[in-house]
Design an enzyme around this catalytic site. Structure first.
Site, PDB file in Angstrom:
ATOM      1  N   ASP A 194       0.768  -1.231  -0.093  1.00  0.00           N
ATOM      2  CA  ASP A 194       0.107   0.042  -0.028  1.00  0.00           C
ATOM      3  C   ASP A 194       0.750   1.249  -0.111  1.00  0.00           C
ATOM      4  O   ASP A 194       1.787   1.428   1.025  1.00  0.00           O
ATOM      5  CB  ASP A 194      -0.991   0.087   1.381  1.00  0.00           C
ATOM      6  CG  ASP A 194      -1.757   1.416   1.434  1.00  0.00           C
ATOM      7  OD1 ASP A 194      -2.617   1.278   0.342  1.00  0.00           O
ATOM      8  OD2 ASP A 194      -1.565   1.973   2.135  1.00  0.00           O
ATOM      9  N   GLU A 278      -1.956  -1.068  -5.857  1.00  0.00           N
ATOM     10  CA  GLU A 278      -3.288  -0.383  -6.209  1.00  0.00           C
ATOM     11  C   GLU A 278      -3.069   0.302  -7.617  1.00  0.00           C
ATOM     12  O   GLU A 278      -1.949   0.931  -7.646  1.00  0.00           O
ATOM     13  CB  GLU A 278      -3.758   0.534  -5.331  1.00  0.00           C
ATOM     14  CG  GLU A 278      -4.367   0.012  -3.930  1.00  0.00           C
ATOM     15  CD  GLU A 278      -4.925   0.790  -2.881  1.00  0.00           C
ATOM     16  OE1 GLU A 278      -5.866   0.887  -2.588  1.00  0.00           O
ATOM     17  OE2 GLU A 278      -4.030   1.500  -2.337  1.00  0.00           O
ATOM     18  N   CYS A 331     -12.401  -4.623   5.923  1.00  0.00           N
ATOM     19  CA  CYS A 331     -11.742  -5.300   6.973  1.00  0.00           C
ATOM     20  C   CYS A 331     -10.960  -6.475   6.404  1.00  0.00           C
ATOM     21  O   CYS A 331     -11.887  -7.204   5.951  1.00  0.00           O
ATOM     22  CB  CYS A 331     -12.695  -5.623   7.868  1.00  0.00           C
ATOM     23  SG  CYS A 331     -11.910  -6.537   9.341  1.00  0.00           S
ATOM     24  N   CYS A 334     -12.746  -9.781   8.574  1.00  0.00           N
ATOM     25  CA  CYS A 334     -13.893 -10.491   8.124  1.00  0.00           C
ATOM     26  C   CYS A 334     -14.719  -9.986   6.837  1.00  0.00           C
ATOM     27  O   CYS A 334     -15.441 -10.608   6.342  1.00  0.00           O
ATOM     28  CB  CYS A 334     -15.128  -9.978   9.216  1.00  0.00           C
ATOM     29  SG  CYS A 334     -15.434  -8.150   9.290  1.00  0.00           S
ATOM     30  N   CYS A 350     -13.017  -2.221  12.982  1.00  0.00           N
ATOM     31  CA  CYS A 350     -14.219  -2.712  12.415  1.00  0.00           C
ATOM     32  C   CYS A 350     -15.157  -2.771  13.368  1.00  0.00           C
ATOM     33  O   CYS A 350     -14.978  -3.647  14.409  1.00  0.00           O
ATOM     34  CB  CYS A 350     -13.732  -4.108  11.896  1.00  0.00           C
ATOM     35  SG  CYS A 350     -15.108  -5.173  11.003  1.00  0.00           S
ATOM     36  N   CYS A 353     -16.449  -7.131  13.495  1.00  0.00           N
ATOM     37  CA  CYS A 353     -15.504  -8.074  14.300  1.00  0.00           C
ATOM     38  C   CYS A 353     -14.971  -7.524  15.428  1.00  0.00           C
ATOM     39  O   CYS A 353     -14.266  -8.218  16.094  1.00  0.00           O
ATOM     40  CB  CYS A 353     -14.901  -9.071  13.392  1.00  0.00           C
ATOM     41  SG  CYS A 353     -13.483  -8.080  12.565  1.00  0.00           S
ATOM     42  N   ASP A 360      -2.971   1.714   6.938  1.00  0.00           N
ATOM     43  CA  ASP A 360      -2.023   1.104   5.783  1.00  0.00           C
ATOM     44  C   ASP A 360      -1.793  -0.268   5.991  1.00  0.00           C
ATOM     45  O   ASP A 360      -1.972  -0.772   4.812  1.00  0.00           O
ATOM     46  CB  ASP A 360      -0.898   2.055   5.755  1.00  0.00           C
ATOM     47  CG  ASP A 360      -0.896   3.536   5.896  1.00  0.00           C
ATOM     48  OD1 ASP A 360      -2.137   3.872   5.079  1.00  0.00           O
ATOM     49  OD2 ASP A 360      -0.024   4.337   6.054  1.00  0.00           O
TER      50      ASP A 360
END
Length: 374
Positions: A194, A278, A331, A334, A350, A353, A360
């Site tokens: 990332d 990305e 997330c 999950c 999150c 969960c 990052d």
């Protein structure tokens, strides 16, 4: 594997060699500008636009009368400049055709080269020989190198050598054709990477590469030197000295950024078997004027470019996630995707969960999971 590679290093020139290199750069600049004016005149007159070969014949004829000074430099310098001019026109007209399909045009119409933008550069071909401490170029002879044992001596085919000046320093860039060993098929881990501002690159295994923030750390110095330039009288020797100092400061910033990018991309491609990054819309991100300077200081497009060509060298597969893949909002435990997450939130929490981790790192883990899913 047969590849094209470039090696760039600094030259250690004496005064006579600096003068000779400046003459070659001036001849290349003159040939480019002369060829551009000839092409423009032919187009306006409705005549056939001369090619680089046609222009080179005309230039050789002029050498016998008006341009006798060109005999002092290698014939390669003006020849290669005219070839560059042909390529510039070809790129421009290709982009014009692509505009009809909705693509962005990044190459403009060829412009005249000015001495105000620096001495410039020139390219040489032919008998080029590399030694441990020196390089031999056509018409310039043997020139010492500041960095020894860096340029390859054996097992290469030298295609061209480009000599240029930047901030008072002269460099040579060799384009060579060489064989590199096939990548090892050893088992290596995969990773998601990332890119960001807080750290230049966050890897899914927990490691990260610091953002040197080269521009931010040198911004005060750059502003002082820019003010010094603006306060000097136009055309004076003091203004020329101030411009040279400003150029050196900018070059130092660029070198720091370049070094950090090369270190990070080399380590990643040598230690990973596959990497997912990305597809960032950097141009759109730069429209945020609060973060534009910091985003430009990272060099995200250059990071991806280096990953791609080094991955081919070292056997690392580089994959690009879709532009709208929610790596930051999803997330990694999950799979729940948040509807909104502002830039101030440096931790990912999150609500489904209870998973809490660095923002990052969570994005990097999601990119790695995308690789397993594919």
């Amino acid at each position: 594997m047969n590849v094209l590679r470039a090696y760039k290093t600094e030259l250690d020139l004496n005064n006579a060699q600096k003068t000779a290199c400046a003459r070659h750069a001036g001849a290349a600049r003159y040939a480019y500008n002369w060829g551009l004016s000839r092409k423009q005149a032919a187009r306006q007159a409705g005549e056939k636009v001369p090619t680089a070969i046609d222009l080179n014949r005309e230039l050789n004829a002029l050498k016998k009368s008006d341009l006798a000074w060109m005999y002092e430099v290698s014939k390669c310098a003006p020849q290669e400049a005219l070839r560059d001019l042909d390529r510039a026109f070809a790129h421009f007209f290709r982009r014009v055709k692509e505009k009809k399909t909705g693509k962005n045009i990044k190459v403009g119409y060829p412009r005249f080269k000015s001495r105000k933008n620096g001495i410039g550069s020139f390219r040489l071909t032919g008998a080029i020989h590399v030694f441990e401490k020196a390089i031999q170029l056509p018409r310039l002879g043997r020139i010492r190198l500041k960095e020894r044992s860096y340029l390859p001596v054996n097992g290469i085919h030298i295609l061209s050598a480009t000599v240029g000046e930047k901030s008072g320093r002269w460099f040579v860039a060799l384009q060579v054709q060489t064989d590199i060993p096939d990548p090892e098929l050893a088992e290596k881990p995969v990773a998601g990477v990332d890119l960001g501002i807080h750290c230049m690159a966050q890897v899914s295994d927990g490691t990260y590469f610091e953002n040197p923030r080269a521009l931010k750390s040198a911004l005060a110095k750059l502003k002082r030197r820019q003010r010094r330039v603006s306060r000097r009288q136009m055309g004076s020797a003091n203004r020329q000295k101030a411009v040279s100092q400003l150029a050196k400061a900018h070059t130092h910033v660029a070198n720091i950024r370049k070094e950090a990018l090369h270190q990070a991309t080399t380590i990643l491609t040598k230690t990973k078997s596959a990497i997912v990054v990305e597809d960032l819309n950097v141009r759109g991100m730069l429209r945020n004027h609060h973060l534009a300077q910091a985003i430009a200081d990272v060099g995200m497009n250059e990071f991806r470019r280096q990953l791609e060509y080094k991955g081919a060298w070292y056997g690392c597969k580089v994959l690009v996630a879709g532009r709208f893949y929610p790596s930051t909002k999803r997330c990694s435990r999950c799979g729940q995707v948040k509807t909104d997450m502002n830039l101030a939130q440096r931790e990912y929490r999150c609500e489904c969960c209870g998973f809490v981790t660095d923002r990052d790192l969570n994005a990097a883990l999601n990119l790695e999971q995308l690789l397993h899913l594919s």
